[in-house]
Design a protein around this motif. Structure first.
Motif, PDB file in Angstrom:
ATOM      1  N   UNK A  77       0.841  -1.183   0.000  1.00  0.00           N
ATOM      2  CA  UNK A  77       0.000   0.000   0.000  1.00  0.00           C
ATOM      3  C   UNK A  77       0.885   1.245   0.000  1.00  0.00           C
ATOM      4  N   UNK A  78       1.477   1.535  -1.131  1.00  0.00           N
ATOM      5  CA  UNK A  78       2.411   2.637  -1.275  1.00  0.00           C
ATOM      6  C   UNK A  78       1.699   3.910  -1.719  1.00  0.00           C
ATOM      7  N   UNK A  79       2.395   5.027  -1.517  1.00  0.00           N
ATOM      8  CA  UNK A  79       2.001   6.291  -2.111  1.00  0.00           C
ATOM      9  C   UNK A  79       3.115   6.658  -3.078  1.00  0.00           C
ATOM     10  N   UNK A  80       2.729   7.017  -4.279  1.00  0.00           N
ATOM     11  CA  UNK A  80       3.689   7.393  -5.293  1.00  0.00           C
ATOM     12  C   UNK A  80       3.585   8.889  -5.552  1.00  0.00           C
ATOM     13  N   UNK A  81       4.701   9.572  -5.439  1.00  0.00           N
ATOM     14  CA  UNK A  81       4.748  10.989  -5.761  1.00  0.00           C
ATOM     15  C   UNK A  81       5.671  11.195  -6.941  1.00  0.00           C
ATOM     16  N   UNK A  82       5.270  12.069  -7.850  1.00  0.00           N
ATOM     17  CA  UNK A  82       6.177  12.373  -8.955  1.00  0.00           C
ATOM     18  C   UNK A  82       6.089  13.848  -9.317  1.00  0.00           C
ATOM     19  N   UNK A  83       7.199  14.355  -9.776  1.00  0.00           N
ATOM     20  CA  UNK A  83       7.265  15.718 -10.293  1.00  0.00           C
ATOM     21  C   UNK A  83       7.677  15.630 -11.755  1.00  0.00           C
ATOM     22  N   UNK A  84       7.186  16.549 -12.531  1.00  0.00           N
ATOM     23  CA  UNK A  84       7.538  16.582 -13.946  1.00  0.00           C
ATOM     24  C   UNK A  84       8.842  17.351 -14.107  1.00  0.00           C
ATOM     25  N   UNK A  85       9.793  16.729 -14.783  1.00  0.00           N
ATOM     26  CA  UNK A  85      11.112  17.308 -15.012  1.00  0.00           C
ATOM     27  C   UNK A  85      10.987  18.696 -15.630  1.00  0.00           C
ATOM     28  N   UNK A  86      11.712  19.676 -15.071  1.00  0.00           N
ATOM     29  CA  UNK A  86      11.649  21.064 -15.538  1.00  0.00           C
ATOM     30  C   UNK A  86      12.916  21.499 -16.264  1.00  0.00           C
ATOM     31  N   UNK A  87      13.856  20.604 -16.465  1.00  0.00           N
ATOM     32  CA  UNK A  87      15.163  21.011 -16.977  1.00  0.00           C
ATOM     33  C   UNK A  87      15.136  21.527 -18.414  1.00  0.00           C
TER      34      UNK A  87
END
Length: 151
Positions: A77-87
Motif C-alpha cells: 500500500x504505497x504512495x507514489x509521488x512524482x514531479x515533472x522534469x523542468x530542466x
C-alpha cells in the motif's frame, strides 16, 4: 483500460525498486522508485529514463510503464509521488502526458492528487482505499511545500 489489453515490453527487475526494458528499436529504459525516508507513509518517487537515442512514438513504452506501475502498486500500500522534469521547459507537456496515461490506465482503484507551485507539477497516486489518505495527502503536501521553499 484493461491491463490485459496492454502490450508491454518484457522487463526485468534489478531489485524491488528498479526495472529495465528494451524496445524493439534497441532503446534501453530504466524505471525506478526512490523511497522518501523522512515520512511516516511509504512514499516513493518515480522516474524513468531512456539511454541515448531517439525513436518515433512507441505505444509499448507507455504500456510497459503502466505495467511497471501496476506491479509496484500490487506489492504494498504505497504512495507514489512524482514531479515533472523542468530542466528543458517541457514540464507542462509531461504533466498532460502523465495525466492522460493515468486516466487511460486507472481502473478506478487509484486516486491522483495534484499540486502546483509556479512551473513545478507534483502528483500523488495512492490506492483509493488507503487507510489514512486524507492525513497522508495533507502531510505530504506540506513536505513538498517545505522542499520547494528551500530551492
Amino acid at each position: 483500460m484493461d491491463l490485459h489489453s496492454l502490450r508491454p515490453y518484457d522487463f526485468r527487475k534489478a531489485d524491488d525498486a528498479t526495472y529495465y526494458f528494451e524496445t524493439e528499436n534497441g532503446l534501453k529504459y530504466r524505471a525506478y522508485f526512490i523511497e522518501f525516508p523522512a515520512t511516516f507513509y511509504k512514499l516513493y518517487s518515480f522516474s524513468f529514463e531512456k539511454e541515448e537515442g531517439n525513436a518515433p512514438y512507441d505505444q509499448r513504452v507507455k504500456d510497459t510503464i503502466v505495467t511497471v506501475l501496476a506491479d509496484f502498486f500490487d506489492s504494498e500500500n504505497y504512495i507514489l509521488g512524482y514531479t515533472c522534469d523542468v530542466t528543458d521547459g517541457r514540464e507542462m507537456a509531461r504533466k498532460r502526458l502523465f495525466d492522460r496515461w493515468f486516466e487511460q490506465a486507472n481502473n478506478g482503484s487509484l486516486r491522483k492528487i495534484d499540486f502546483q507551485t509556479d512551473n513545478i507539477y507534483v502528483s500523488l497516486i495512492v490506492n483509493r482505499n488507503y487507510f489514512a489518505i486524507d492525513a497522508a495527502v495533507q502531510d505530504i503536501n506540506q513536505l513538498f511545500v517545505d522542499i520547494l521553499s528551500q530551492k
